[in-house]
Motif scaffolding. Structure first.
Motif, mmCIF file in Angstrom:
data_model
loop_
_atom_site.group_PDB
_atom_site.id
_atom_site.type_symbol
_atom_site.label_atom_id
_atom_site.label_comp_id
_atom_site.label_asym_id
_atom_site.label_seq_id
_atom_site.Cartn_x
_atom_site.Cartn_y
_atom_site.Cartn_z
ATOM 1 N N ALA A 22 0.832 -1.210 0.000
ATOM 2 C CA ALA A 22 0.000 0.000 0.000
ATOM 3 C C ALA A 22 0.863 1.255 0.000
ATOM 4 C CB ALA A 22 -0.936 -0.001 1.210
ATOM 5 N N ALA A 23 1.906 1.264 0.839
ATOM 6 C CA ALA A 23 2.796 2.421 0.894
ATOM 7 C C ALA A 23 3.551 2.579 -0.421
ATOM 8 C CB ALA A 23 3.786 2.274 2.050
ATOM 9 N N PHE A 59 0.637 -5.103 -8.228
ATOM 10 C CA PHE A 59 2.008 -5.091 -8.753
ATOM 11 C C PHE A 59 3.017 -5.021 -7.622
ATOM 12 C CE2 PHE A 59 5.767 -3.092 -10.623
ATOM 13 C CZ PHE A 59 5.912 -3.816 -11.796
ATOM 14 N N PHE A 60 2.647 -4.355 -6.535
ATOM 15 C CA PHE A 60 3.565 -4.168 -5.420
ATOM 16 C C PHE A 60 3.441 -5.255 -4.364
ATOM 17 C CE2 PHE A 60 2.708 0.222 -7.040
ATOM 18 C CZ PHE A 60 3.920 0.349 -7.696
ATOM 19 N N LEU A 103 9.625 -5.608 -9.920
ATOM 20 C CA LEU A 103 9.469 -4.560 -8.922
ATOM 21 C C LEU A 103 10.792 -3.868 -8.635
ATOM 22 C CD1 LEU A 103 7.568 -3.085 -7.083
ATOM 23 C CD2 LEU A 103 7.863 -4.873 -5.359
ATOM 24 N N ARG A 104 11.872 -4.634 -8.619
ATOM 25 C CA ARG A 104 13.197 -4.026 -8.440
ATOM 26 C C ARG A 104 13.520 -3.105 -9.614
ATOM 27 N NH1 ARG A 104 14.472 -9.231 -6.390
ATOM 28 N NH2 ARG A 104 15.308 -9.901 -8.408
ATOM 29 N N LYS A 105 13.079 -3.507 -10.812
ATOM 30 C CA LYS A 105 13.310 -2.673 -11.994
ATOM 31 C C LYS A 105 12.573 -1.343 -11.873
ATOM 32 C CE LYS A 105 14.345 -6.047 -15.627
ATOM 33 N NZ LYS A 105 13.889 -6.616 -16.933
ATOM 34 N N VAL A 106 11.365 -1.366 -11.328
ATOM 35 C CA VAL A 106 10.604 -0.122 -11.149
ATOM 36 C C VAL A 106 11.386 0.830 -10.255
ATOM 37 C CG1 VAL A 106 8.509 0.905 -10.207
ATOM 38 C CG2 VAL A 106 8.360 -1.200 -11.528
ATOM 39 N N SER A 107 11.921 0.303 -9.164
ATOM 40 C CA SER A 107 12.706 1.140 -8.254
ATOM 41 C C SER A 107 13.940 1.702 -8.958
ATOM 42 C CB SER A 107 13.124 0.318 -7.031
ATOM 43 O OG SER A 107 13.694 1.139 -6.041
ATOM 44 N N GLN A 108 14.585 0.877 -9.789
ATOM 45 C CA GLN A 108 15.742 1.340 -10.562
ATOM 46 C C GLN A 108 15.339 2.427 -11.557
ATOM 47 O OE1 GLN A 108 17.207 -2.288 -12.303
ATOM 48 N NE2 GLN A 108 17.913 -3.114 -10.342
ATOM 49 N N HIS A 109 14.171 2.251 -12.189
ATOM 50 C CA HIS A 109 13.680 3.258 -13.131
ATOM 51 C C HIS A 109 13.451 4.593 -12.434
ATOM 52 C CE1 HIS A 109 11.995 -0.030 -16.008
ATOM 53 N NE2 HIS A 109 13.275 0.209 -16.220
ATOM 54 N N HIS A 110 12.900 4.554 -11.229
ATOM 55 C CA HIS A 110 12.675 5.789 -10.490
ATOM 56 C C HIS A 110 14.000 6.515 -10.234
ATOM 57 C CE1 HIS A 110 8.451 4.923 -8.604
ATOM 58 N NE2 HIS A 110 8.483 4.749 -9.915
ATOM 59 N N ALA A 111 15.000 5.748 -9.837
ATOM 60 C CA ALA A 111 16.310 6.347 -9.564
ATOM 61 C C ALA A 111 16.919 6.929 -10.836
ATOM 62 C CB ALA A 111 17.241 5.308 -8.952
ATOM 63 N N THR A 112 16.811 6.178 -11.941
ATOM 64 C CA THR A 112 17.358 6.647 -13.218
ATOM 65 C C THR A 112 16.623 7.885 -13.710
ATOM 66 O OG1 THR A 112 17.968 4.377 -13.818
ATOM 67 C CG2 THR A 112 17.870 5.983 -15.601
ATOM 68 N N PHE A 134 4.421 -1.812 -16.433
ATOM 69 C CA PHE A 134 3.034 -1.642 -15.994
ATOM 70 C C PHE A 134 2.085 -2.296 -16.991
ATOM 71 C CE2 PHE A 134 -0.788 1.026 -16.625
ATOM 72 C CZ PHE A 134 -1.461 0.730 -15.442
ATOM 73 N N ARG A 135 2.301 -2.041 -18.278
ATOM 74 C CA ARG A 135 1.421 -2.598 -19.295
ATOM 75 C C ARG A 135 1.453 -4.129 -19.279
ATOM 76 N NH1 ARG A 135 4.137 -1.919 -23.667
ATOM 77 N NH2 ARG A 135 4.537 -4.145 -23.796
ATOM 78 N N GLU A 136 2.639 -4.679 -19.111
ATOM 79 C CA GLU A 136 2.774 -6.140 -19.062
ATOM 80 C C GLU A 136 1.992 -6.716 -17.891
ATOM 81 O OE1 GLU A 136 6.327 -9.463 -18.372
ATOM 82 O OE2 GLU A 136 6.830 -7.451 -19.116
ATOM 83 N N ARG A 137 2.038 -6.008 -16.759
ATOM 84 C CA ARG A 137 1.312 -6.471 -15.574
ATOM 85 C C ARG A 137 -0.196 -6.425 -15.805
ATOM 86 N NH1 ARG A 137 1.831 -9.667 -11.119
ATOM 87 N NH2 ARG A 137 0.675 -8.839 -9.346
#
Length: 231
Positions: free
Chosen positions: A122-123, A162-163, A174-183, A207-210
């Motif tokens: 949720a967070a 997703f989370f 999910l780790r990739k999403v976090s990496q994308h945010h950093a990038t 997101f689309r794949e999910r």
């Protein structure tokens, strides 16, 4: 700083809708909501008007308020419009960002990373919502901002699952999403518009794949199908 009951009600209803505590299409009983937040009818209706304008609620004449539904037509529009809107906002954020806007973006990124590490779905969903909202604010585009805010309501509701990764591949995504945010944060900081767009589109692909997977559930076991046929 003391928050008024009206503001507390507004913020709490937003969060409950985003976290699916209030289901899409659910009717809000005016009397019950007013009692729960200690509000009279007039300020509550003002709250509903704000939420209706933002896209959280649908206000129906003589029928009260309902949480915005998520139907097939809306989902199609989301999948068609989302990458264009988010990529445009990311480009403009990189081109126009100010120094003062960078700390809130980094805070949202850090909050998301921490939530995913702790397994707090949720967070994580709310920090993801905040992260994309911060990017949009940095773009300073008054024409696209209302559309982006509306898109993020459904985006956040759809990504709740997703989370909560179960399989190894889902955890990797999910780790990739976090990496994308950093990038993306680095690209905006460096005012690299092309990198910001590229990273945003890569993030959207996850997101689309999910969503496509959610729309195409795995087939039932043959034994279950046979039992259903003979029932």
């Amino acid at each position: 700083m003391t928050v008024s009951r009206k503001t507390a009600c507004l913020e709490d209803l937003r969060m409950r809708i985003l976290k699916l505590e209030l289901a899409p299409g659910a009717e809000l009983d005016e009397t019950q909501v007013a009692t729960a937040y200690g509000l009279s009818r007039t300020p509550l209706r003002e709250v509903f008007q704000v939420l209706g304008g933002e896209g959280y609620l649908r206000l129906e004449h003589n029928r009260g308020a309902r949480v915005a539904a998520m139907d097939l037509a809306a989902l199609r529009c989301l999948l068609q419009t989302g990458p264009l809107l988010l990529a445009t906002m990311a480009r403009q954020a990189a081109e126009h960002r100010g120094e003062a806007a960078l700390p809130p973006l980094r805070d949202a990124q850090a909050g998301f990373a921490a939530a995913t590490e702790e397994g707090d779905a949720a967070a994580a969903a709310l920090f993801n919502h905040s992260f994309h909202t911060q990017v949009a604010c940095m773009a300073s585009n008054p024409y696209l901002m209302p559309a982006l805010r509306r898109l993020l309501i459904d985006h956040t509701r759809l990504t709740q699952g997703f989370f909560q990764p179960v399989k190894k591949k889902e955890k990797k995504q999910l780790r990739k999403v976090s990496q994308h945010h950093a990038t993306l944060t680095d690209a905006i900081t460096a005012q690299d518009a092309e990198a910001a767009v590229s990273t945003t589109l890569q993030n959207w692909d996850l997101f689309r794949e999910r969503i496509e997977k959610l729309m195409t559930p795995e087939a039932l076991p043959i034994s279950v199908e046979a039992a259903a046929a003979t029932a």
